[in-house]
Design a protein around this motif. Sequence first.
Motif, PDB file in Angstrom:
ATOM      1  N   GLU A  35      29.807 -10.069  15.855  1.00  0.00           N
ATOM      2  CA  GLU A  35      29.407  -8.692  15.570  1.00  0.00           C
ATOM      3  C   GLU A  35      30.634  -7.833  15.269  1.00  0.00           C
ATOM      4  O   GLU A  35      31.686  -7.977  15.898  1.00  0.00           O
ATOM      5  N   ALA A  36      30.471  -6.937  14.328  1.00  0.00           N
ATOM      6  CA  ALA A  36      31.573  -6.042  13.951  1.00  0.00           C
ATOM      7  C   ALA A  36      31.826  -5.018  15.047  1.00  0.00           C
ATOM      8  O   ALA A  36      30.904  -4.588  15.745  1.00  0.00           O
ATOM      9  N   PHE A  37      33.078  -4.613  15.199  1.00  0.00           N
ATOM     10  CA  PHE A  37      33.428  -3.530  16.113  1.00  0.00           C
ATOM     11  C   PHE A  37      33.021  -2.212  15.458  1.00  0.00           C
ATOM     12  O   PHE A  37      33.302  -1.987  14.278  1.00  0.00           O
ATOM     13  N   VAL A  38      32.378  -1.336  16.234  1.00  0.00           N
ATOM     14  CA  VAL A  38      31.955  -0.040  15.702  1.00  0.00           C
ATOM     15  C   VAL A  38      33.096   0.951  15.872  1.00  0.00           C
ATOM     16  O   VAL A  38      33.638   1.121  16.975  1.00  0.00           O
ATOM     17  N   VAL A  39      33.457   1.612  14.774  1.00  0.00           N
ATOM     18  CA  VAL A  39      34.635   2.485  14.735  1.00  0.00           C
ATOM     19  C   VAL A  39      34.248   3.831  14.143  1.00  0.00           C
ATOM     20  O   VAL A  39      33.427   3.913  13.228  1.00  0.00           O
ATOM     21  N   TRP A  40      34.836   4.880  14.698  1.00  0.00           N
ATOM     22  CA  TRP A  40      34.660   6.238  14.154  1.00  0.00           C
ATOM     23  C   TRP A  40      36.049   6.845  13.920  1.00  0.00           C
ATOM     24  O   TRP A  40      36.819   6.999  14.859  1.00  0.00           O
ATOM     25  N   ARG A  41      36.364   7.120  12.678  1.00  0.00           N
ATOM     26  CA  ARG A  41      37.659   7.707  12.309  1.00  0.00           C
ATOM     27  C   ARG A  41      38.826   6.932  12.930  1.00  0.00           C
ATOM     28  O   ARG A  41      39.788   7.505  13.443  1.00  0.00           O
ATOM     29  N   ILE A  43      38.794   5.161  15.606  1.00  0.00           N
ATOM     30  CA  ILE A  43      38.696   5.037  17.074  1.00  0.00           C
ATOM     31  C   ILE A  43      37.575   4.066  17.420  1.00  0.00           C
ATOM     32  O   ILE A  43      36.466   4.173  16.893  1.00  0.00           O
ATOM     33  N   LEU A  44      37.868   3.149  18.324  1.00  0.00           N
ATOM     34  CA  LEU A  44      36.892   2.142  18.726  1.00  0.00           C
ATOM     35  C   LEU A  44      35.799   2.762  19.594  1.00  0.00           C
ATOM     36  O   LEU A  44      36.082   3.421  20.587  1.00  0.00           O
ATOM     37  N   LEU A  45      34.540   2.531  19.211  1.00  0.00           N
ATOM     38  CA  LEU A  45      33.404   3.016  19.984  1.00  0.00           C
ATOM     39  C   LEU A  45      32.693   1.884  20.715  1.00  0.00           C
ATOM     40  O   LEU A  45      32.194   2.076  21.816  1.00  0.00           O
ATOM     41  N   ASP A  46      32.645   0.727  20.114  1.00  0.00           N
ATOM     42  CA  ASP A  46      31.965  -0.415  20.733  1.00  0.00           C
ATOM     43  C   ASP A  46      32.725  -1.690  20.419  1.00  0.00           C
ATOM     44  O   ASP A  46      33.064  -1.944  19.258  1.00  0.00           O
ATOM     45  N   GLY A  47      33.013  -2.491  21.474  1.00  0.00           N
ATOM     46  CA  GLY A  47      33.714  -3.759  21.279  1.00  0.00           C
ATOM     47  C   GLY A  47      35.031  -3.830  22.019  1.00  0.00           C
ATOM     48  O   GLY A  47      35.892  -4.635  21.669  1.00  0.00           O
ATOM     49  N   HIS A  48      35.195  -3.012  23.063  1.00  0.00           N
ATOM     50  CA  HIS A  48      36.479  -2.952  23.772  1.00  0.00           C
ATOM     51  C   HIS A  48      36.871  -4.297  24.386  1.00  0.00           C
ATOM     52  O   HIS A  48      38.028  -4.727  24.276  1.00  0.00           O
ATOM     53  N   ASN A  49      35.933  -4.946  25.052  1.00  0.00           N
ATOM     54  CA  ASN A  49      36.262  -6.231  25.677  1.00  0.00           C
ATOM     55  C   ASN A  49      36.494  -7.310  24.626  1.00  0.00           C
ATOM     56  O   ASN A  49      37.393  -8.148  24.768  1.00  0.00           O
TER      57      ASN A  49
END
Length: 227
Positions: A35-41, A43-49
């Motif tokens: 699954e792709a890491f979700v990013v906003w501008r 900045i990581l929003l989902d996928g830290h681990n």
Amino acid sequence: MPPKRDPDFQKVLPPLSPDELAKLEASILNEGIREAFVVWRGILLDGHNRLLLAEKHGLPYREQEIDLPDRAAARRWVIRNQLGRRNLTADWASYLRGMDARDAPKEPGTRTDTSGQNVTRLQAIADEHGVDRRTLFRDAAFASAVNVIAEAVGDEARPTLLSGGATRADVEKLAEVAERDPETAKKVVAKAEEIKAKSGKAKLGNAIREVLKEETPPPTIPDGRFS
């Protein structure tokens, strides 16, 4: 360049247990990062681990940029995404619902409750999370108390407070202590972590009682002389 980790967003991420992290690592090494890491501008929003493990093992990954209007909306996205986790504990769910209610944008010209929250918006959030408005109001108070303690003691206190060994009353009592005496609050959290290491649960009430007993001087015994 990897996406940036934002400390403010990381505060609302329930940590994985060592066993959960080990299982995730085994899955990633076997199947890769699907699954792709979700990013906003950036900045990581989902996928830290998963990003942590990708960096550890040099694994490739994809990023999915999403469009959100501002940081507040981005943090609400993080909170709501975490609320969708199936393995979320009751305390973390309560905290995140409370944070979602606190972060909800205020709508001008509508009725508010005693905390200043928009009543219609609170009801809508409660409906979305499958709870009544009274529960959501208690969740917001609980989240505020946890944040007061974390601000006084440090963000590392948040997982301890939400690990399942503290009642709402214990957390609210410790928040009162933290506001007037941060050093005593730090001792309580340290004691709770010590208890958790031995028993598996923080048992915050026990920690509060033990530390406050230590902090309270013994009563003075009269020597029998009276004026």
